[in-house]
Design an enzyme around this catalytic site. Structure first.
Site, short mmCIF file in Angstrom:
data_model
loop_
_atom_site.label_atom_id
_atom_site.label_comp_id
_atom_site.label_asym_id
_atom_site.label_seq_id
_atom_site.Cartn_x
_atom_site.Cartn_y
_atom_site.Cartn_z
N GLU A 200 37.02 -5.40 10.60
CA GLU A 200 36.37 -5.03 11.67
C GLU A 200 35.33 -6.12 12.09
O GLU A 200 34.92 -6.51 11.36
CB GLU A 200 35.94 -3.53 11.63
N HIS A 235 25.15 -3.25 0.66
CA HIS A 235 25.70 -2.15 1.62
C HIS A 235 25.66 -0.83 0.95
O HIS A 235 26.48 0.06 1.32
CB HIS A 235 27.26 -2.60 2.01
N ARG A 297 32.24 15.29 1.24
CA ARG A 297 31.28 15.83 -0.11
C ARG A 297 29.86 15.94 0.16
O ARG A 297 29.70 15.50 1.37
CB ARG A 297 31.47 14.93 -1.15
P1 ADP Z 1 31.32 2.85 2.08
O1 ADP Z 1 32.52 3.61 2.00
O2 ADP Z 1 31.14 1.84 1.01
O3 ADP Z 1 29.89 3.38 2.17
P2 ADP Z 1 31.14 1.98 4.92
O4 ADP Z 1 32.14 1.88 5.88
O5 ADP Z 1 30.34 3.32 5.06
O6 ADP Z 1 31.40 1.84 3.36
O7 ADP Z 1 29.97 0.92 5.40
C1 ADP Z 1 28.96 0.67 4.30
C2 ADP Z 1 27.54 0.11 4.95
O8 ADP Z 1 28.33 -1.42 5.68
C3 ADP Z 1 27.11 0.57 6.19
O9 ADP Z 1 26.17 1.75 6.13
C4 ADP Z 1 26.59 -0.73 7.18
O10 ADP Z 1 25.47 -1.15 6.63
C5 ADP Z 1 27.71 -1.69 6.71
N1 ADP Z 1 28.70 -1.76 7.83
C6 ADP Z 1 29.92 -1.08 7.71
N2 ADP Z 1 30.54 -1.48 8.68
C7 ADP Z 1 29.88 -2.35 9.42
C8 ADP Z 1 30.28 -2.99 10.87
N3 ADP Z 1 31.30 -2.87 11.54
N4 ADP Z 1 29.42 -3.86 11.30
C9 ADP Z 1 28.10 -4.03 10.43
N5 ADP Z 1 27.69 -3.31 9.43
C10 ADP Z 1 28.75 -2.62 8.89
P1 ADP Z 2 26.52 7.91 -0.36
O1 ADP Z 2 26.82 7.59 1.10
O2 ADP Z 2 26.22 9.31 -0.52
O3 ADP Z 2 25.26 6.96 -0.69
P2 ADP Z 2 28.12 6.25 -1.79
O4 ADP Z 2 29.46 5.73 -1.40
O5 ADP Z 2 27.07 5.15 -1.76
O6 ADP Z 2 27.55 7.59 -1.08
O7 ADP Z 2 28.49 6.79 -3.61
C1 ADP Z 2 27.73 8.06 -3.73
C2 ADP Z 2 27.77 7.55 -5.23
O8 ADP Z 2 28.95 7.95 -5.97
C3 ADP Z 2 27.02 6.40 -5.52
O9 ADP Z 2 26.09 6.55 -6.62
C4 ADP Z 2 28.04 5.73 -6.07
O10 ADP Z 2 27.94 4.58 -6.96
C5 ADP Z 2 28.96 6.80 -6.76
N1 ADP Z 2 30.61 6.29 -6.46
C6 ADP Z 2 31.21 5.96 -5.53
N2 ADP Z 2 32.34 5.89 -5.56
C7 ADP Z 2 32.46 6.48 -7.01
C8 ADP Z 2 33.76 6.23 -8.03
N3 ADP Z 2 34.94 6.08 -7.56
N4 ADP Z 2 33.45 6.60 -9.17
C9 ADP Z 2 32.17 7.24 -9.70
N5 ADP Z 2 31.04 6.89 -8.62
C10 ADP Z 2 31.35 6.57 -7.68
#
Ligand code: ADP
Ligand code: ADP
Ligand code: MG
Length: 651
Positions: A200, A235, A297
């Site tokens: 994206e 991120h 969640r």
């Molecule tokens: P995750 O499942 O690892 O949380 P996300 O899709 O929520 O992944 O993205 C995590 C972080 O990456 C976002 O909080 C943002 O900082 C950055 N990010 C994600 N998508 C974009 C984008 N299209 N442009 C810029 N930053 C992004």
């Molecule tokens: P949030 O948006 O609440 O910060 P994250 O996507 O960063 O959520 O993940 C929440 C927590 O769960 C983090 O501490 C991450 O490291 C942990 N986590 C994410 N995916 C997994 C997984 N598949 N197994 C174990 N822990 C995970």
């Protein structure tokens, strides 16, 4: 009604859930591993069951075993917390089949949102704005590269099944695409068992603003306002707050509506978070936010919302899972004051936030009105390599943002953690930074300001202070010193001037120290600096014979040679590269005989589900390599040797 709940999680979130369950007279059953014996969660539950040594696959991720334990212990429900099984649709289904209430949304809602690409397609249909990009099934590298070109660089590669910032890579130019794609796929496969990705547009100046939603089984859906989570490293969020600085009521309402639409589109129930990426430069425009993903969640940062709404979200989860209707309607919900959370991680911000492991010899947290600490550790807890490295969260509530920052800075100063490096000093630097306190920073802030935010901390003069203490702690140490101070030499110490050298390991790296004796008193020098008390801010905690010296939340360790090491003359050259942690070697970039410069990437190591690049500490030539691709390594194992290039002679 739920009368007993098994908590299929660990650490702070398990403790957090136990607290509310207890207040509601719900019996709690914890699970734990041998590696978590020293953690608090299982000690706080009414009952605890141990599963496995450490690996998550044999414990916190082992669905069938957890269900068996829940049934055996008479649990009505399972709370999955966050991470682990919380977004696992199969587990949610298996719970229902076993007659257990899964505290979370229906399995179909989890599946629908579980794949970032399917979720995007669904949101497009529901009329929720999504980031422009490719989220289809085709995965051929050439095809994806073509799509990246069409979207326009910079682009973001994301693991379709990703989470926690893993399997995500920013690509700035076409020439970097292939390598970043391969790396994202490898990380995604290792962490999620699925190497599919989507591409994206990478937004310029983006802010991460998310909406907390709640839905019940009676068709009611509300949002509980936003949280701004733009302070991120890798991120992943490190500081979250509500309300989002600069967000107007109009955009807040538009975002809330979009979040409710998203929840309705998948038949949502329970607590969920709809994450938006927002164009920070156009925050006032209602079309400047895009759906990123929905976390189906309870979120790590839920306490921020609890503080500005005065509600207990875990209580809401338990009530809704028990079949009750939402306690409040949208119009009853009000934002009050400002709240901010900092996440405390065992990690080294100065070295790319590498997770840290080891025993916590000291743990102290702040207390006081409007300061909340959610933690799973205590003095003696051991941070193992098996799980996420978050130790605790501190959340502060005050009438306004400035007051929150001020109180949080003071609270952080009261945190004392000795034994592993933490990000406490780094968090303190952010809170003290004018750009952050002005409000409205973008997600690239930490990377952009990394040098200032991670600088400082104890230096050689404080390591020398530890040497001073070491000398005073026991006269026996003097017997370890070479030369006239060895037993039976017949020299008198008093009245003599003498200098002896000792080999130290400062943060695991060899350092030279000298003790200069004069007229019976000793002066200690490490590197070129003499021991100097740092206005009383420095604190030294001893554990396992190692001194942990900390200043303002930044720590260094000073290890002293054992008598045996002295005899054997073990001393490591600075071209000696050790593996920083237990893990698997993913790739080796160099070969024997190669010339490297300090800072060059030597090899990458996968540990705690993330890839870490190990860089050359010095310039030189690789004289020996002991690691190879695919190899499992222990922490502190010899990886390779760099022969330092001789200094160039002038002329
Ligand atoms: P995750 O499942 O690892 O949380 P996300 O899709 O929520 O992944 O993205 C995590 C972080 O990456 C976002 O909080 C943002 O900082 C950055 N990010 C994600 N998508 C974009 C984008 N299209 N442009 C810029 N930053 C992004
Ligand atoms: P949030 O948006 O609440 O910060 P994250 O996507 O960063 O959520 O993940 C929440 C927590 O769960 C983090 O501490 C991450 O490291 C942990 N986590 C994410 N995916 C997994 C997984 N598949 N197994 C174990 N822990 C995970
Ligand atoms: Mg996310």
């Amino acid at each position: 009604m739920i009368r007993s709940v098994l908590i299929a999680n660990r650490g702070e979130i398990a403790c957090r859930i136990i607290r509310t369950a207890r207040a509601m007279n719900i019996r709690t059953i914890a699970i734990a591993t041998e590696a978590d014996r020293s953690w608090l969660h299982w000690q706080q539950a009414d009952e605890a069951v141990f599963l496995g040594e450490g690996p998550a696959a044999e414990s916190y991720l082992c669905g069938p075993e957890i269900i068996r334990v829940a049934l055996e212990h008479g649990a009505d429900a399972i709370h999955p917390g966050y991470g682990f099984l919380s977004e696992n649709a199969k587990f949610a289904r298996d719970c229902a089949e076993a007659g257990l209430v899964f505290i979370g949304p229906p399995a179909d809602a989890i599946s629908a949102m579980g794949s970032k690409s399917e979720a995007k397609a669904l949101m497009e249909t529901a009329g929720v704005p999504v980031v422009p990009g490719y989220h289809g099934d085709r995965q051929q590298p050439q095809f994806l590269k073509q799509k990246a070109y069409e979207i326009g660089y910079p682009v973001l590669i994301k693991a379709v099944s990703g989470g926690g910032g893993r399997g995500m890579r920013i690509v700035n130019k076409a020439i970097e695409f292939d390598e970043q794609l391969a790396s994202a796929q490898r990380e995604a496969l290792a962490a999620f068992g699925d190497d599919r990705v989507l591409i994206e547009r990478y937004l310029d100046n983006p802010r991460h603003i998310e909406m907390q939603v709640f839905a019940d089984s009676h068709g009611n859906v509300v949002h509980l306002f936003e949280r701004d989570c733009s302070v991120q490293r890798r991120h992943q969020k490190v500081i979250e707050e509500a309300p989002a600085p600069g967000l107007s009521d109009t955009v807040r309402a538009a975002m809330g509506e979009a979040a409710i639409k998203a929840a309705n589109a998948v038949g949502y129930q329970g607590a969920g978070t709809v994450e938006f990426i927002v164009d920070g430069a156009n925050l006032e425009k209602p079309d400047s936010f895009f759906f990123m993903e929905m976390n189906t969640r309870l979120q790590v940062e839920h306490p921020v919302t609890e503080m500005v709404t005065g509600l207990d979200l875990v209580e809401w989860q338990l009530r809704i899972a028990g079949g009750e209707a939402l306690p409040l309607a949208q119009d009853d919900l009000k934002l009050a004051g400002h709240a901010m959370e900092v996440r405390i991680y065992a990690e080294d911000p100065a070295h790319d936030f590498q997770p840290a492991m080891g025993k916590l010899w000291a743990v102290e947290f702040p207390a006081g009105p409007n300061v909340r600490v959610d933690s799973g550790v205590t003095a003696g807890s051991v941070v193992s390599p098996y799980y996420d490295s978050m130790l605790a969260k501190i959340i502060v509530h005050a009438p306004g943002r400035d007051a929150v920052i001020d109180r949080l800075r003071k609270a952080l100063k009261e945190v004392q953690i000795a034994g592993v490096k933490t990000n406490v000093g780094f968090l303190g630097s952010i809170l003290a930074d004018g750009e952050f306190s002005a409000g409205g920073i973008e997600t690239g802030y930490v990377d952009r300001r990394i040098t200032e935010l991670t600088g400082g901390g104890p230096g050689p003069a404080l390591a020398a202070l530890a040497v001073d203490q070491w000398l005073k702690r026991s006269d026996q140490h003097q017997a370890r010193l070479p030369g006239p101070w060895q037993g039976g030499s017949g020299f008198e110490v008093g009245g003599l001037e003498r200098t002896v050298g000792i080999d130290l390991l400062v943060d695991g790296q060899p350092a030279d120290a000298e003790i200069r004796w004069k007229n019976g008193s000793a002066e200690t020098i490490v590197g070129t600096e003499a021991a100097m008390p740092d206005e009383g801010r420095a604190r030294i905690v001893w554990g396992g014979g190692i001194a942990y010296v900390s200043v303002d939340g930044r720590q260094l360790s000073v290890a002293f040679p054992s008598p045996l090491e002295r005899v054997l003359g073990v001393s490591q050259g600075s071209g000696h590269v050790l593996t920083p942690m237990h893990g698997r070697i993913v790739s080796v970039r160099i070969g024997a005989g190669d010339t490297v410069s300090a800072g060059d990437i030597l090899f990458t190591l996968e540990a705690m589900k993330m890839e870490h690049s190990i860089k050359a500490p010095v310039d030189g030539i690789i004289s020996r390599i002991l690691v190879s691709e695919g190899m499992q390594v222990d922490e502190g194992a010899e990886a390779l040797m760099i022969d330092q290039a001789p200094a160039e002679s002038p002329g």
